[in-house]
Design a protein around this motif. Structure first.
Motif, PDB file in Angstrom:
ATOM      1  N   ARG A 154     -24.848  25.330  84.200  1.00 57.35           N
ATOM      2  CA  ARG A 154     -25.330  26.500  84.815  1.00 57.35           C
ATOM      3  C   ARG A 154     -24.553  26.272  86.151  1.00 57.35           C
ATOM      4  O   ARG A 154     -24.171  27.510  86.746  1.00 57.35           O
ATOM      5  N   ILE A 155     -24.309  25.243  86.679  1.00 62.00           N
ATOM      6  CA  ILE A 155     -23.599  24.929  88.079  1.00 62.00           C
ATOM      7  C   ILE A 155     -22.200  25.570  87.678  1.00 62.00           C
ATOM      8  O   ILE A 155     -21.719  26.283  88.610  1.00 62.00           O
TER       9      ILE A 155
ATOM     10  N   GLU B 261     -23.502  22.752  72.396  1.00 61.95           N
ATOM     11  CA  GLU B 261     -24.695  23.104  71.547  1.00 61.95           C
ATOM     12  C   GLU B 261     -25.745  23.635  72.819  1.00 61.95           C
ATOM     13  O   GLU B 261     -26.530  24.658  72.406  1.00 61.95           O
ATOM     14  N   ARG B 262     -25.788  23.054  73.783  1.00 62.59           N
ATOM     15  CA  ARG B 262     -26.659  23.706  74.953  1.00 62.59           C
ATOM     16  C   ARG B 262     -26.100  24.705  75.434  1.00 62.59           C
ATOM     17  O   ARG B 262     -27.010  25.578  75.702  1.00 62.59           O
ATOM     18  N   LEU B 263     -24.788  25.132  75.494  1.00 59.61           N
ATOM     19  CA  LEU B 263     -24.155  26.224  75.836  1.00 59.61           C
ATOM     20  C   LEU B 263     -24.641  27.260  75.052  1.00 59.61           C
ATOM     21  O   LEU B 263     -24.883  28.438  75.241  1.00 59.61           O
ATOM     22  N   ARG B 264     -24.706  27.033  73.769  1.00 61.95           N
ATOM     23  CA  ARG B 264     -25.364  28.273  72.768  1.00 61.95           C
ATOM     24  C   ARG B 264     -26.558  28.683  73.091  1.00 61.95           C
ATOM     25  O   ARG B 264     -26.811  30.010  73.123  1.00 61.95           O
ATOM     26  N   GLY B 265     -27.382  27.801  73.269  1.00 64.37           N
ATOM     27  CA  GLY B 265     -28.722  28.144  73.420  1.00 64.37           C
ATOM     28  C   GLY B 265     -28.810  28.956  74.928  1.00 64.37           C
ATOM     29  O   GLY B 265     -29.506  29.788  74.960  1.00 64.37           O
ATOM     30  N   TYR B 266     -28.147  28.658  75.932  1.00 64.98           N
ATOM     31  CA  TYR B 266     -28.022  28.968  77.091  1.00 64.98           C
ATOM     32  C   TYR B 266     -27.677  30.541  77.025  1.00 64.98           C
ATOM     33  O   TYR B 266     -28.270  31.441  77.790  1.00 64.98           O
ATOM     34  N   LEU B 267     -26.565  30.881  76.275  1.00 65.01           N
ATOM     35  CA  LEU B 267     -26.040  31.960  75.983  1.00 65.01           C
ATOM     36  C   LEU B 267     -26.712  33.038  75.363  1.00 65.01           C
ATOM     37  O   LEU B 267     -26.936  34.149  75.520  1.00 65.01           O
ATOM     38  N   ARG B 268     -27.791  32.433  74.460  1.00 64.17           N
ATOM     39  CA  ARG B 268     -28.741  33.271  73.643  1.00 64.17           C
ATOM     40  C   ARG B 268     -29.646  33.753  74.585  1.00 64.17           C
ATOM     41  O   ARG B 268     -30.089  35.061  74.293  1.00 64.17           O
TER      42      ARG B 268
END
Length: 690
Positions: free
Chosen positions: A490-491, A531-538
Motif C-alpha cells: 500500500r505504501i 500473492e498479497r498483491l493479487r488479493g489487493y488488486l482484486r
C-alpha cells in the motif's frame, strides 16, 4: 402441527466479548439440525436472542412430529453381492443385518456405472420431543467456548452456570433435560427492575413478556440499536460526537439488559494528558464513550451506558465519575514520569527486550531498521540522517510506563515524547506513523522520512521472520506477515514510491548477520508479497486475468502495477484486443515447443510478403514502444501494438512458421519471439485470451 419453538438457557453473566458469537452459533446449530430432521422447513425463520444472562432462540413453523418417510440405503454392487449360485455374499449379509431387511425385500437400482442393491425402509415420523434435548445438548458442545466450568455439586459443564431451561412448542412444554435442568416455562427478568418471576405463556410471547414484565430487551440487535441511538442523541445534545471504537458498542450491548445512557464528566486538568491515553483508559477499562468536539478534541465529558433506569441517576453518575478519576490520574502519572527521561536515553534499554530468540533483541532490530531507513530515504532523496534518527527512536517508547500499560499506544506516545524532547516535527511524526497502516483501510505514513521508517520496520519483520522459516500457514500468521506485506504494498502503490521491491528486500536481508537467514529469502518474500498483491488488486475491482497479465511478470516496481493494469483495461476495450491476445498466446505456445530460438532475424531469409510486412512493422514499432515505456505511457504502448493486428493476422494466415528448411523455420521463430517480447512489454496480454 406447526408451532413456534422457543428455547432459552438462563445463565449467570456470560462473557461479553463472546456473547453475540455464542448466540449466533447456538441458533444456527439448533436450526440446522431441526431442518436436517425435517422438523423445520424452508418457511421456518430462526431468531436468536442474547442478553448477559441468557441464550435463547425462536424458530417459526416447527413440526410437532416428523412426517412418515421412506429411507433409501445403498448397498453393495449386485456383482459383489451374490455368488454364482445367486446366494448373498458376506458383504450383502452384513448390509441386510444393518438395514434390518431380508434378501427378498431388497431392490435393485442402476447408476451410470453399475447395478447395486437398495434397501427401502419405511420410517415412522418421530415426535419433536424425541430429538430436541439431544439437539440442544449437541449444539452447546459446538459453541466456541475456550474454557468450561462446573457449578454446585454437578458434573455438568458450560461457560457459565445455568439456572433455567425453557423449551416451548407453541404453548406446550417440550419435556427434556439439559445440563441437569428440566424444561419449563419460567424465566427471570432484569436483576433489579423486574416485577417478579416470568411465566412464558407461549413461544410467540417470549420477547414481549421479557420486555413488559422483565425490563429486558432480549434481542441483541435491538438492544444495540437502542444504545447507539441514545448515545448519538446525548452527544448531539452536548454539541459533541462520540469517539469511534471498534467493538465497544457490541461489548456494552452484551453487558446490559435495559440500557440507559447518562453523561459523566471529569476535571479539565486531565486534558493536559494526550487524549489518546485518556480515551483508551475510558474505553478499555471503564467501557465509557468519550466525547469529542467538532475539531476532534477530547472534551471532559463521557457517556455511560448503565443497566439501571432510575428517577435520579446522581448516584450512578457520581459513582462512575469517582471510579474513572483514579484511572485518569494514573495516566497523568505515567505521562509525567515518562517525560523525565528522553527517548534517546531509553534506546539502550531495548537491548534487554528480546525481539525473537533467533533474531536478537529490539536494540539489534532498531540498528537494522536504522540502516535500512537511511538507505531508503537516500533513494527517495530525503534527508538520510533524519530518517536514521526517527528509526533509532521509533521503538524507544516500548520501555515507557504508558506503553507498558497500553501497548496500543506504541508510536503515538513516542511522538509526544519526541516533541517534548525537542526533536524535529518530521522525526516525531515518523515515529508515530511507522506502524501504519496497522489494519485494512488505515491511514498511510505521510512524507518520505515517515515512509522510509515504516517500510524499514515492515521489511525487517517480513525478511527476518520469513528468513528463519516462520512462514504463515492457513489462517495462522502470529507475526502478522500478511498485514506487513500489505502495508508495504500500500505504501509503495498509494504514495507512488519509485522503489524496486527486490532491491528493498535485498537491502533488508543484507542488514542481518550473514548466514542468519535462508539464502532464498528475497525470492521467497517477493513471491509471498505478489500473492498479497493479487488479493489487493482484486479488491480494487480488476479482473483475475487482467491482474495475472501484469503480476505474472514478477514486477519489482510495485508503484507501476496500477498504471499497467489501467492500460490493460483500456487495451481490452479495443476491437483488436481479442485477436492480438489470441495471437500472443499462439506465439507463446509455439515458442514453448522450441528448444532454442536464434536471437537475430536474417532479413535475407524472409521469403513471404506477410513475414516481410510483419518484420517491417516490428522494426517500426520497436523504438516507439521503447520510448513509450520510458515515459511510462503504457496505454499508448498497447494502443500502438493494437495497430499491428492486421499484419499479425495476415502472417498467421499465410505463413507456415514450422517450415521444412531449418534456417527459414528458425528465422520465423526469431521474428515471433521479437514480436512476443514487444507485445509483452506492459503485460502478458496472452492472459486475456479466452
Amino acid at each position: 402441527m406447526k408451532q413456534t419453538l422457543l428455547i432459552e438457557l438462563l445463565t449467570e453473566e456470560l462473557p461479553p466479548k463472546a456473547l453475540e458469537r455464542l448466540s449466533t452459533v447456538f441458533a444456527n446449530e439448533v436450526f440446522t439440525e431441526l431442518r436436517g430432521q425435517e422438523l423445520a422447513g424452508e418457511d421456518s425463520i430462526c431468531t436468536p436472542f442474547a442478553t448477559p444472562r441468557r441464550l435463547a432462540l425462536t424458530i417459526t413453523n416447527v413440526e410437532s412430529q416428523q412426517a412418515d418417510r421412506v429411507i433409501e440405503r445403498k448397498g453393495p454392487a449386485v456383482a459383489a453381492g451374490v455368488d454364482a449360485e445367486g446366494k448373498p455374499s458376506k458383504a450383502l449379509e452384513g448390509f441386510m443385518r444393518g438395514a434390518g431387511v431380508t434378501f427378498e425385500q431388497l431392490q435393485r437400482n442402476n447408476d451410470d456405472k453399475t447395478e447395486y442393491f437398495v434397501a427401502r425402509l419405511e420410517k415412522k415420523g418421530q415426535l419433536l420431543d424425541v430429538y430436541l434435548a439431544d439437539i440442544i445438548t449437541q449444539a452447546l458442545k459446538k459453541l466456541p467456548v475456550p474454557k468450561l466450568m462446573r457449578w454446585g455439586d454437578s458434573d455438568h459443564q458450560f461457560v457459565r452456570p445455568v439456572h433455567g431451561l425453557i423449551m416451548l412448542h407453541g404453548d406446550r412444554i417440550v419435556p427434556g433435560e439439559i445440563l441437569g435442568l428440566q424444561s419449563g416455562r419460567l424465566t427471570s427478568g432484569h436483576r433489579f427492575l423486574h416485577t417478579g418471576e416470568i411465566s412464558v405463556v407461549c413461544a410467540n410471547s417470549y420477547e414481549e413478556a421479557l420486555l413488559t414484565h422483565g425490563k429486558v430487551i432480549a434481542s441483541f440487535e435491538k438492544r444495540r440499536t437502542r444504545i447507539d441511538e441514545h448515545l448519538k442523541a446525548k452527544a448531539h445534545a452536548l454539541n459533541a460526537r462520540i469517539n469511534p471504537s471498534d467493538g465497544l458498542l457490541d461489548e456494552v450491548t452484551a453487558l446490559v439488559e435495559w440500557p440507559v445512557v447518562y453523561v459523566g464528566e471529569f476535571e479539565k486538568e486531565y486534558l493536559e494528558v494526550p487524549q489518546e491515553c485518556l480515551i483508551l483508559t475510558m474505553q478499555q477499562n471503564q467501557k465509557y464513550f468519550p466525547l469529542l468536539d467538532n475539531n476532534g478534541k477530547l472534551l471532559n465529558k463521557f457517556l455511560i451506558v448503565s443497566n439501571m433506569q432510575v428517577d435520579n441517576p446522581k448516584h450512578i453518575i457520581d459513582g462512575n465519575q469517582r471510579v474513572v478519576r483514579p484511572r485518569l490520574a494514573d495516566a497523568r502519572f505515567f505521562f509525567n514520569q515518562d517525560r523525565k527521561q528522553t527517548l534517546e536515553s531509553r534506546v539502550a534499554r531495548l537491548g534487554n527486550v528480546v525481539y525473537h530468540n533467533k533474531l536478537g533483541t529490539q536494540l539489534q532490530r532498531v540498528e537494522r531498521i536504522t540502516i535500512l531507513a537511511g538507505a531508503i530515504a537516500h533513494q527517495l532523496n530525503a534527508e538520510k540522517s533524519v530518517a536514521e534518527l526517527a528509526a533509532r527512536l521509533a521503538k524507544a517508547d516500548l520501555t515507557t510506563d504508558m506503553v507498558g500499560e497500553f501497548p496500543e499506544l506504541q508510536g503515538i506516545m513516542g511522538r509526544y515524547y519526541a516533541l517534548h524532547d525537542g526533536e524535529n516535527q518530521v522525526v516525531a511524526n515518523a515515529i508515530a506513523a511507522h506502524y501504519h497502516p496497522r489494519f485494512a483501510g488505515d491511514t498511510l505514513p505521510q512524507g518520505a522520512v515517515a515512509c522510509a521508517v515504516a517500510l524499514a520496520d515492515k521489511l525487517d519483520t517480513l525478511v527476518g521472520i520469513y528468513g528463519i522459516g516462520l512462514v504463515p500457514t492457513g489462517d495462522k500468521d502470529p507475526f502478522g506477515l500478511r498485514r506487513h506485506a500489505l502495508g508495504v504494498l500500500r505504501i509503495l502503490i498509494e504514495t507512488q514510491l519509485a522503489l524496486p521491491l527486490d532491491t528493498l528486500l535485498q537491502l533488508s536481508k543484507d542488514s542481518f548477520t550473514p548466514g542468519k537467514l535462508s539464502n532464498s529469502v528475497v525470492a521467497d518474500v517477493h513471491g509471498f508479497m505478489l500473492e498479497r498483491l493479487r488479493g489487493y488488486l482484486r479488491e480494487r475491482d480488476f479482473s483475475p486475468d487482467e491482474i495475472e497479465a501484469v503480476v505474472c511478470q514478477n514486477p519489482t516496481r510495485i508503484d507501476l502495477v496500477i498504471p499497467r493494469l489501467d492500460a490493460v483495461c483500456a487495451f481490452r476495450k479495443l476491437p483488436e484486443a481479442a485477436a492480438l491476445a489470441a495471437a500472443n498466446k499462439r506465439i507463446q505456445n509455439i515458442l514453448k515447443k522450441t528448444a532454442t530460438v536464434e536471437a537475430e532475424i536474417q532479413v535475407g531469409l524472409l521469403q513471404e510478403n506477410a513475414e516481410r510486412s510483419l518484420y517491417e512493422v516490428v522494426q517500426r514499432l520497436a523504438p516507439q514502444v521503447e520510448a513509450g515505456m520510458q515515459k511510462q505511457d503504457y496505454t499508448a504502448v498497447l494502443t500502438l501494438l493494437a495497430s499491428a493486428r492486421t499484419v499479425v493476422d495476415e502472417f498467421f494466415d499465410k505463413v507456415m512458421v514450422m517450415a521444412e528448411d531449418p534456417a527459414v523455420r528458425n528465422n520465423r521463430l526469431a521474428l515471433l519471439k521479437r514480436l512476443g517480447d514487444l507485445m509483452n512489454q506492459v503485460a502478458d496480454i496472452s492472459r486475456l485470451a479466452a
